[in-house]
Design a protein around this motif. Structure first.
Motif, PDB file in Angstrom:
ATOM      1  N   LEU A  58       0.814  -1.223   0.000  1.00 35.08           N
ATOM      2  CA  LEU A  58       0.000   0.000   0.000  1.00 35.08           C
ATOM      3  C   LEU A  58       0.845   1.270   0.000  1.00 35.08           C
ATOM      4  O   LEU A  58       0.590   2.188  -0.770  1.00 35.08           O
ATOM      5  CB  LEU A  58      -0.948   0.004   1.212  1.00 35.08           C
ATOM      6  N   THR A  59       1.853   1.342   0.883  1.00 32.86           N
ATOM      7  CA  THR A  59       2.649   2.572   0.983  1.00 32.86           C
ATOM      8  C   THR A  59       3.770   2.523  -0.057  1.00 32.86           C
ATOM      9  O   THR A  59       4.773   1.835   0.134  1.00 32.86           O
ATOM     10  CB  THR A  59       3.239   2.720   2.402  1.00 32.86           C
ATOM     11  N   MET A  60       3.562   3.226  -1.162  1.00 31.02           N
ATOM     12  CA  MET A  60       4.553   3.219  -2.250  1.00 31.02           C
ATOM     13  C   MET A  60       4.629   4.613  -2.864  1.00 31.02           C
ATOM     14  O   MET A  60       3.632   5.357  -2.838  1.00 31.02           O
ATOM     15  CB  MET A  60       4.133   2.228  -3.347  1.00 31.02           C
ATOM     16  N   PRO A  61       5.775   4.959  -3.464  1.00 31.30           N
ATOM     17  CA  PRO A  61       5.875   6.239  -4.169  1.00 31.30           C
ATOM     18  C   PRO A  61       5.118   6.181  -5.498  1.00 31.30           C
ATOM     19  O   PRO A  61       4.666   5.113  -5.907  1.00 31.30           O
ATOM     20  CB  PRO A  61       7.380   6.394  -4.390  1.00 31.30           C
ATOM     21  N   GLU A  62       5.009   7.301  -6.163  1.00 33.55           N
ATOM     22  CA  GLU A  62       4.357   7.441  -7.485  1.00 33.55           C
ATOM     23  C   GLU A  62       2.837   7.253  -7.401  1.00 33.55           C
ATOM     24  O   GLU A  62       2.095   8.189  -7.589  1.00 33.55           O
ATOM     25  CB  GLU A  62       4.937   6.454  -8.513  1.00 33.55           C
ATOM     26  N   MET A  63       2.406   6.024  -7.139  1.00 33.62           N
ATOM     27  CA  MET A  63       0.974   5.776  -6.946  1.00 33.62           C
ATOM     28  C   MET A  63       0.849   4.748  -5.840  1.00 33.62           C
ATOM     29  O   MET A  63       1.474   3.691  -5.902  1.00 33.62           O
ATOM     30  CB  MET A  63       0.330   5.233  -8.225  1.00 33.62           C
ATOM     31  N   ASP A  64       0.046   5.058  -4.799  1.00 31.88           N
ATOM     32  CA  ASP A  64      -0.030   4.119  -3.679  1.00 31.88           C
ATOM     33  C   ASP A  64      -0.911   2.916  -4.029  1.00 31.88           C
ATOM     34  O   ASP A  64      -1.559   2.871  -5.081  1.00 31.88           O
ATOM     35  CB  ASP A  64      -0.482   4.819  -2.396  1.00 31.88           C
ATOM     36  N   GLY A  65      -0.911   1.947  -3.139  1.00 34.61           N
ATOM     37  CA  GLY A  65      -1.575   0.686  -3.420  1.00 34.61           C
ATOM     38  C   GLY A  65      -3.088   0.782  -3.499  1.00 34.61           C
ATOM     39  O   GLY A  65      -3.708   0.105  -4.327  1.00 34.61           O
ATOM     40  N   VAL A  66      -3.695   1.623  -2.674  1.00 29.57           N
ATOM     41  CA  VAL A  66      -5.162   1.726  -2.690  1.00 29.57           C
ATOM     42  C   VAL A  66      -5.634   2.273  -4.044  1.00 29.57           C
ATOM     43  O   VAL A  66      -6.568   1.752  -4.656  1.00 29.57           O
ATOM     44  CB  VAL A  66      -5.660   2.602  -1.511  1.00 29.57           C
ATOM     45  N   ALA A  67      -4.959   3.318  -4.535  1.00 30.44           N
ATOM     46  CA  ALA A  67      -5.313   3.882  -5.848  1.00 30.44           C
ATOM     47  C   ALA A  67      -5.073   2.849  -6.943  1.00 30.44           C
ATOM     48  O   ALA A  67      -5.864   2.730  -7.893  1.00 30.44           O
ATOM     49  CB  ALA A  67      -4.497   5.140  -6.117  1.00 30.44           C
ATOM     50  N   CYS A  68      -3.997   2.097  -6.798  1.00 28.55           N
ATOM     51  CA  CYS A  68      -3.649   1.090  -7.818  1.00 28.55           C
ATOM     52  C   CYS A  68      -4.679  -0.044  -7.840  1.00 28.55           C
ATOM     53  O   CYS A  68      -5.052  -0.525  -8.915  1.00 28.55           O
ATOM     54  CB  CYS A  68      -2.251   0.551  -7.542  1.00 28.55           C
ATOM     55  N   VAL A  69      -5.131  -0.470  -6.652  1.00 24.89           N
ATOM     56  CA  VAL A  69      -6.152  -1.523  -6.589  1.00 24.89           C
ATOM     57  C   VAL A  69      -7.367  -1.096  -7.417  1.00 24.89           C
ATOM     58  O   VAL A  69      -7.883  -1.852  -8.248  1.00 24.89           O
ATOM     59  CB  VAL A  69      -6.567  -1.795  -5.117  1.00 24.89           C
ATOM     60  N   GLU A  70      -7.811   0.124  -7.208  1.00 25.69           N
ATOM     61  CA  GLU A  70      -9.005   0.618  -7.899  1.00 25.69           C
ATOM     62  C   GLU A  70      -8.803   0.613  -9.425  1.00 25.69           C
ATOM     63  O   GLU A  70      -9.680   0.207 -10.178  1.00 25.69           O
ATOM     64  CB  GLU A  70      -9.309   2.026  -7.396  1.00 25.69           C
ATOM     65  N   LYS A  71      -7.613   1.033  -9.857  1.00 24.13           N
ATOM     66  CA  LYS A  71      -7.343   1.086 -11.302  1.00 24.13           C
ATOM     67  C   LYS A  71      -7.246  -0.322 -11.901  1.00 24.13           C
ATOM     68  O   LYS A  71      -7.742  -0.576 -12.992  1.00 24.13           O
ATOM     69  CB  LYS A  71      -6.058   1.869 -11.568  1.00 24.13           C
ATOM     70  N   LEU A  72      -6.590  -1.236 -11.175  1.00 20.44           N
ATOM     71  CA  LEU A  72      -6.449  -2.606 -11.695  1.00 20.44           C
ATOM     72  C   LEU A  72      -7.818  -3.277 -11.818  1.00 20.44           C
ATOM     73  O   LEU A  72      -8.082  -3.979 -12.795  1.00 20.44           O
ATOM     74  CB  LEU A  72      -5.536  -3.441 -10.785  1.00 20.44           C
ATOM     75  N   VAL A  73      -8.674  -3.069 -10.826  1.00 21.31           N
ATOM     76  CA  VAL A  73     -10.008  -3.683 -10.859  1.00 21.31           C
ATOM     77  C   VAL A  73     -10.829  -3.101 -12.012  1.00 21.31           C
ATOM     78  O   VAL A  73     -11.577  -3.820 -12.678  1.00 21.31           O
ATOM     79  CB  VAL A  73     -10.715  -3.509  -9.494  1.00 21.31           C
ATOM     80  N   ALA A  74     -10.653  -1.792 -12.274  1.00 23.78           N
ATOM     81  CA  ALA A  74     -11.362  -1.170 -13.401  1.00 23.78           C
ATOM     82  C   ALA A  74     -10.879  -1.753 -14.730  1.00 23.78           C
ATOM     83  O   ALA A  74     -11.657  -1.953 -15.661  1.00 23.78           O
ATOM     84  CB  ALA A  74     -11.149   0.343 -13.371  1.00 23.78           C
ATOM     85  N   MET A  75      -9.570  -2.038 -14.817  1.00 26.59           N
ATOM     86  CA  MET A  75      -8.990  -2.604 -16.040  1.00 26.59           C
ATOM     87  C   MET A  75      -9.380  -4.059 -16.238  1.00 26.59           C
ATOM     88  O   MET A  75      -9.585  -4.522 -17.356  1.00 26.59           O
ATOM     89  CB  MET A  75      -7.447  -2.563 -15.965  1.00 26.59           C
ATOM     90  N   LYS A  76      -9.417  -4.792 -15.097  1.00 24.48           N
ATOM     91  CA  LYS A  76      -9.584  -6.256 -15.176  1.00 24.48           C
ATOM     92  C   LYS A  76     -10.451  -6.684 -13.986  1.00 24.48           C
ATOM     93  O   LYS A  76      -9.934  -7.049 -12.923  1.00 24.48           O
ATOM     94  CB  LYS A  76      -8.179  -6.891 -15.118  1.00 24.48           C
TER      95      LYS A  76
END
Lengths: 125, 150
Positions: A58-76
């Motif tokens: 979850l705690t990452m630079p550039e884009m955090d994990g929570v935002a990434c989860v949402e984008k990945l689920v939207a993609m797939k």
């Protein structure tokens, strides 16, 4: 003919954790198709490798994990996401699940805990 | 000011980290308040900025020899400088993140800021907040967890 192993993408800003997950016995039955150090890399790798399963810090630079989860689920929408994070408060786990993650494993973790978390994730889907 | 219960949260976090990640428990020394200046640090330090309901920093600092053994205990064969820096940041991140179990989600932690220092050098900790130091002894090595919260 045996079914092809499920494809795993590992997302964590720590190289040690990425390698730790990749060599864990828990992922022996999976095919590791990539490792990303932040959410932006994860999205690029998801497009390129089409994983079935993701372990997500979850705690990452550039884009955090929570935002990434949402984008990945939207993609797939059928992607399975196990959040692997040190953020151990209940609200964070609930928010990650609300955004589309399927499970939560708290750092630090043992091989057995990772195995159980992945097994639970796969059994439920 | 940090309360005794809050210090206990970090002591428990450090204990838990070594027991699980290194599969070998650490001995935690008596925490103490730094009354003058900034705390001394080891060669490698992972600094986590804290914002939200609390302001300040949490830092895990350790010597290279300890990190080397810790990597080996984790079955990590890459003991490069990059992995040493990665490890010190990850330990700091994990202990700080685990503290949210007690502090709550508005205890906001930054990504780790890793420093390598020489003897006598200090870290950019807040100078207006006193630091608590939690000594950590693991195998034959000594490290510290520095808690600097308003």
């Amino acid at each position: 003919m045996a079914a092809a192993p499920l494809k795993l993408l590992i997302v964590d800003d720590s190289n040690i954790i990425r390698r730790r997950i990749a060599r864990s016995p828990a992922v022996d039955r999976l095919a590791v198709v990539g490792a990303a150090a932040n959410g932006v890399e994860a999205i690029e790798l998801c497009r390129a490798t089409n994983p079935d399963l993701v372990t997500m810090d979850l705690t990452m630079p550039e884009m955090d994990g929570v935002a990434c989860v949402e984008k990945l689920v939207a993609m797939k929408p059928d992607i399975l996401i196990l959040v692997v994070s040190a953020l151990s408060d209940k609200a964070t786990a609930v928010e990650a699940i609300r955004r589309g993650a399927n499970g939560f494993l708290c750092k630090p973790f043992t091989d057995r805990q990772l195995d159980e978390a992945l097994a639970e994730l796969l059994a439920g889907h | 000011m940090v309360t005794e219960a809050e210090i206990r949260t970090f002591v428990d976090g450090a204990t838990h980290y070594f027991a699980i990640a290194a599969n070998q428990p650490a001995a935690i020394g008596s925490p103490y308040l730094v009354t003058e200046g900034l705390p001394a640090v080891h060669e490698y330090s992972g600094l986590i900025g804290i914002s939200g309901r609390r302001q300040g920093a949490v830092c895990f600092t350790a010597p290279r020899a300890m990190l080397m053994v810790l990597l080996m205990r984790m079955n990590e064969t890459d003991t490069s400088e990059a992995n040493m820096r990665d490890l010190i940041g990850e330990v700091a991140n994990t202990i700080s993140g685990n503290a949210r179990r007690d502090f709550g989600a508005d205890f906001v932690i930054s990504v780790p800021d890793v420093h390598t220092t020489r003897k006598g050098e200090t870290l950019p900790l807040p100078v207006n907040i006193r630091s608590f130091v939690i000594p950590i002894n693991w195998r034959s090595h000594s490290a510290k967890l520095i808690v600097c919260l308003d």
